[in-house]
Design a protein around this motif. Structure first.
Motif, PDB file in Angstrom:
ATOM      1  N   TYR A 271      34.365  81.291  80.498  1.00 57.64           N
ATOM      2  CA  TYR A 271      34.456  82.161  79.321  1.00 57.64           C
ATOM      3  C   TYR A 271      34.470  83.631  79.721  1.00 57.64           C
ATOM      4  CZ  TYR A 271      34.011  78.282  76.051  1.00 57.64           C
ATOM      5  OH  TYR A 271      34.239  77.133  75.325  1.00 57.64           O
ATOM      6  N   THR A 272      33.743  83.989  80.779  1.00 59.25           N
ATOM      7  CA  THR A 272      33.777  85.374  81.259  1.00 59.25           C
ATOM      8  C   THR A 272      35.179  85.743  81.716  1.00 59.25           C
ATOM      9  OG1 THR A 272      31.454  85.321  81.945  1.00 59.25           O
ATOM     10  CG2 THR A 272      32.856  86.958  82.990  1.00 59.25           C
ATOM     11  N   TRP A 275      37.652  85.992  78.804  1.00 54.55           N
ATOM     12  CA  TRP A 275      37.506  87.292  78.129  1.00 54.55           C
ATOM     13  C   TRP A 275      38.129  88.406  78.961  1.00 54.55           C
ATOM     14  CZ3 TRP A 275      34.488  91.388  80.133  1.00 54.55           C
ATOM     15  CH2 TRP A 275      34.499  92.532  79.332  1.00 54.55           C
ATOM     16  N   ARG A 276      37.931  88.379  80.271  1.00 49.02           N
ATOM     17  CA  ARG A 276      38.489  89.425  81.138  1.00 49.02           C
ATOM     18  C   ARG A 276      40.008  89.495  81.026  1.00 49.02           C
ATOM     19  NH1 ARG A 276      40.325  90.196  86.667  1.00 49.02           N
ATOM     20  NH2 ARG A 276      40.318  87.962  87.093  1.00 49.02           N
ATOM     21  N   PRO A 281      37.338  88.037  71.646  1.00 51.07           N
ATOM     22  CA  PRO A 281      35.930  88.243  71.272  1.00 51.07           C
ATOM     23  C   PRO A 281      35.122  86.952  71.252  1.00 51.07           C
ATOM     24  CG  PRO A 281      37.363  88.518  69.367  1.00 51.07           C
ATOM     25  CD  PRO A 281      38.252  88.426  70.558  1.00 51.07           C
ATOM     26  N   ALA A 284      33.984  86.375  74.780  1.00 53.37           N
ATOM     27  CA  ALA A 284      32.907  87.307  75.128  1.00 53.37           C
ATOM     28  C   ALA A 284      31.583  86.856  74.529  1.00 53.37           C
ATOM     29  CB  ALA A 284      33.265  88.716  74.640  1.00 53.37           C
ATOM     30  N   ARG A 285      31.621  86.420  73.260  1.00 55.59           N
ATOM     31  CA  ARG A 285      30.391  85.968  72.599  1.00 55.59           C
ATOM     32  C   ARG A 285      29.814  84.731  73.278  1.00 55.59           C
ATOM     33  NH1 ARG A 285      29.315  82.135  68.710  1.00 55.59           N
ATOM     34  NH2 ARG A 285      31.529  81.823  68.160  1.00 55.59           N
ATOM     35  N   ALA A 288      28.233  85.578  76.620  1.00 54.21           N
ATOM     36  CA  ALA A 288      26.937  86.258  76.474  1.00 54.21           C
ATOM     37  C   ALA A 288      25.857  85.284  76.019  1.00 54.21           C
ATOM     38  CB  ALA A 288      27.078  87.404  75.475  1.00 54.21           C
ATOM     39  N   GLN A 414      29.469  87.866  85.279  1.00 49.71           N
ATOM     40  CA  GLN A 414      29.333  88.348  83.907  1.00 49.71           C
ATOM     41  C   GLN A 414      28.741  89.753  83.874  1.00 49.71           C
ATOM     42  OE1 GLN A 414      26.678  88.746  81.509  1.00 49.71           O
ATOM     43  NE2 GLN A 414      27.794  88.461  79.587  1.00 49.71           N
ATOM     44  N   THR A 418      30.579  93.181  82.437  1.00 54.35           N
ATOM     45  CA  THR A 418      30.041  93.728  81.183  1.00 54.35           C
ATOM     46  C   THR A 418      29.069  94.871  81.395  1.00 54.35           C
ATOM     47  OG1 THR A 418      28.189  92.163  81.150  1.00 54.35           O
ATOM     48  CG2 THR A 418      30.255  91.459  80.097  1.00 54.35           C
ATOM     49  N   ARG A 606      38.136  94.536  86.154  1.00 50.92           N
ATOM     50  CA  ARG A 606      38.937  94.065  85.018  1.00 50.92           C
ATOM     51  C   ARG A 606      40.312  93.560  85.446  1.00 50.92           C
ATOM     52  NH1 ARG A 606      37.577  95.029  79.772  1.00 50.92           N
ATOM     53  NH2 ARG A 606      39.190  93.452  79.482  1.00 50.92           N
TER      54      ARG A 606
END
Length: 663
Positions: A271-272, A275-276, A281, A284-285, A288, A414, A418, A606
């Motif tokens: 998931y990290t 998102w990258r 979103p 990212a959620r 986290a 992560q 972030t 990134r």
């Protein structure tokens, strides 16, 4: 005699008060069987296993079963998570005899450990009959029993032999693996195959890297769809975060409720990285929340991470997690209760047992009006409070080296992407525990509990996962000692685990001798030892410029390359490492006085190609090869980009760095 009470394994301790006279796995148990001239029963399971609990309650807590076992056998209880080597040998035997495997695993063996009859879960009446039949056969048909054992031993020796064809892990093979995954993809529900459906984390990591190399939108869409389906499903804990081990159906609705550290660590990486690459979103959620679940629910006082949360609560699956519409109204009131039932697809008919439902997300919450998002957050928090008053699943709080290594690597990734200081701190604490507790006299131990290290020696996956984690912490902190620790583990792997064909055995050459020496190059629930060590070798070589470690990784991957193109679902992590090698991997050194938040550092993380290693800090720090002899240009933060140990002209702007990384 209670021999299990002082065990580091919670699973063994669960059986300490059984009427069965259990032994832990030890030479003395087999010597006792030889002295008594009786076979051994090797019972293998783990603390969070539902059917292990069922068999324990039905059989091992029963006085009649205990008496029969004690009179006619030496009974040995094994935690598969502490002794994956023992588990691997007897699982291969079980699969050879029955065509399938699983836990609890029940093995009957001669006093030298040779298996002659294997199975998994047996209901008590069947188990009683089996005990009586084996007792009779051992007494009256000994020659036939021993001949069967010899045949099983020959079969598992062949299955775990190191050898076979080798070939470079090429772009063509990796492309073929990606094509095969696309053919096996479930376009309706996401993931691969049908029920039961496991989160395919290592395959998703590979597909993300394959997408980066090839630009194939197909790969990215498979990952995006699968990740969204899992995140919306009951396999994901909609209140507290964290993923269950698998879904019993093909659409992620009803989970097998155990939550394993390794699944969540690997999914955190997925998931990290999603998102990258996309800015999604939802990804990212979930990243986290998964990191928070690992830290809050699996974190141990010593700084490590516990192995699992149990599948059962008070012997009942789902007792903590399932809801009815009336329970939602009782917890939230009429209006919010109806809102929650609609949001989480809780119906009078239910999706689970007895009219209850496992919460799944039926509506979008990541791109909605702020008032709706606030209401969702309020409802979610209240339901979590109410759920906390229910009986809770037990926790297996032993710390497994390999799985903590996976967690450290995921948390580092992560935090670097972030800037989250909480995940960074958690990663460093866990790495410190591995370095200070699990390394004993220069050798890695498999488990610890309450800060006390266990006896089982580290296997290959421990060395690989922990070495990769130490390489990650080196990149996070810029401290040279982590690189030294990684080198020591890799040198041990090369000296003690290596096979003549370039591959690896799963146990060291000076480890306890089992009836056969396990060597499985394919990934299962976690990366194989071979793919884990290969990942660490590639990272270490990129960070140090020492090419012999890269060459060792290439040789190891060559032994599994023929499998990658044919069985992609079982070689995801090896393919992930293969993509890093094809990419270079890139080596990025950012020379800066303040790494945190530096635009060059942010741009590097990134936009990095697959497997890139990145180190940022002041030049010429001891023990940090990537920063050696690399000054700032005109006193400005400067990025040095190398690929395969060949470097380009340094740059000082994020735009130039992004262009270099995007070639």
């Amino acid at each position: 005699m209670n021999r299990l009470a002082s065990a580091t394994s919670p699973y063994l301790q669960q059986h300490a008060d059984n009427p069965v006279d259990w032994w832990p796995w030890c030479d003395e148990a087999f010597a006792e069987a030889k002295r008594r001239d009786v076979p051994v029963i090797i019972s293998v399971g783990y603390a969070a296993c539902h059917w292990c609990h069922v068999m324990a309650h039905e059989s091992f807590e029963n006085d009649a079963v205990g008496a029969l076992m004690n009179d006619n056998f030496v009974a040995i209880k094994v935690d598969r998570e502490e002794r994956p080597d023992v588990d691997a040998v007897y699982m291969t035997a079980t699969q050879a005899m029955t065509g399938q495997g699983g836990w609890p695993m029940t093995v009957f063996a001669s006093p030298d450990g040779t298996p002659f009859f294997c199975g998994t879960y047996f209901p008590r009446p069947n188990f009683l009959r089996l005990l009586q039949s084996v007792t009779t056969a051992w007494r009256d048909q000994r020659d036939a029993v021993l001949q069967q054992g010899a045949a099983v031993l020959e079969a598992i020796g062949g299955a775990q032999a190191v050898g076979g064809p080798t070939a470079p892990l090429t772009a063509e093979l990796l492309d073929a693996a990606a094509d095969q995954l696309a053919r096996e993809y479930d376009p309706t529900n996401g993931g691969f195959g049908g029920a039961p459906k496991f989160p395919p984390h290592m395959n998703l990591l590979f597909q993300l890297r394959h997408h980066q190399r090839t630009g194939a939108d197909r790969d990215l869409e498979i990952v995006r769809h699968t990740c969204e389906a899992m995140a919306r499903g009951g396999i994901y804990d909609q209140l507290a975060g964290g993923f269950a081990r698998y879904s019993v159906d093909g659409h992620w609705t009803v989970p097998h409720f155990e939550k394993m550290l390794y699944d969540n660590a690997l999914l955190l990486r997925v998931y990290t990285q999603l998102w990258r690459l996309t800015g999604d979103p939802m990804a990212a959620r979930i990243a986290a929340e998964t990191a928070a679940f690992m830290i809050d629910d699996l974190g141990t006082p010593e700084g490590g991470f516990a192995s699992a949360l149990d599948a059962d609560t008070e012997g009942v699956e789902g007792l903590t997690y399932a809801w009815t519409p009336d329970q939602l109204v009782e917890a939230l009131g009429e209006e919010d209760g109806r809102f929650a039932a609609d949001l989480y697809a809780v119906t009078p008919a239910g999706t689970f047992e007895h009219g209850t439902s496992v919460l799944k997300l039926a509506r979008d919450v990541d791109d909605v009006d702020p008032t709706v998002a606030q209401r969702w957050a309020r409802v979610r928090a209240r339901l979590r409070e109410v759920r906390a008053t229910r009986p809770q699943p037990a926790r297996d709080d032993k710390v497994v080296a390999a799985w903590n290594g996976l967690a450290v690597t995921a948390l580092v990734e992560q935090s670097l992407l972030t800037g989250d200081p909480v995940t960074a701190s958690a990663a460093i604490r866990a790495a410190e525990l591995l370095a200070s507790v699990h390394l004993v006299d220069g050798r890695l131990r498999r488990v610890s509990r309450d800060g006390r290290v266990g006896e089982p020696a580290g296997v290959l996956e421990d060395h690989g996962c922990v070495a990769e984690a130490f390489c990650a912490v080196h990149q996070l902190t810029g401290e040279g000692r982590w690189l030294d620790l990684a080198r020591d583990l890799l040198d041990t792997a090369l000296a003690r685990f290596a096979a003549p064909n370039g591959g690896f055995h799963d146990t060291a050459d000076d480890a306890e001798r089992l009836v056969t020496r396990p060597a499985d190059p394919t990934d299962n629930a976690t990366p194989s030892g071979l793919s884990a060590v290969s990942a660490a070798l590639v990272a270490y070589a990129a960070l140090t410029g020492e090419t012999r470690y890269r060459e060792a990784a290439e040789a190891a991957l060559a032994t599994v390359a023929p499998v990658v193109g044919r069985h992609a679902r079982f070689t995801g992590y090896a393919a992930t490492v293969g993509e890093a090698l094809l990419a270079g991997p890139y080596e990025v050194a950012v020379v800066t006085g303040e790494p945190t938040g530096d635009p060059l550092v942010v741009a590097a993380y990134r936009h990095a190609p697959p497997g890139t290693v990145i180190v940022a800090g002041r030049p010429d720090q001891p023990g940090v090869p990537l920063l050696a002899d690399r000054p700032m240009l005109d006193g400005r933060p400067t990025a040095y980009v190398c690929r395969g140990f060949v470097c380009e002209r340094p740059v000082t702007s994020p735009e130039e760095l992004i262009a270099r990384l995007g070639r």
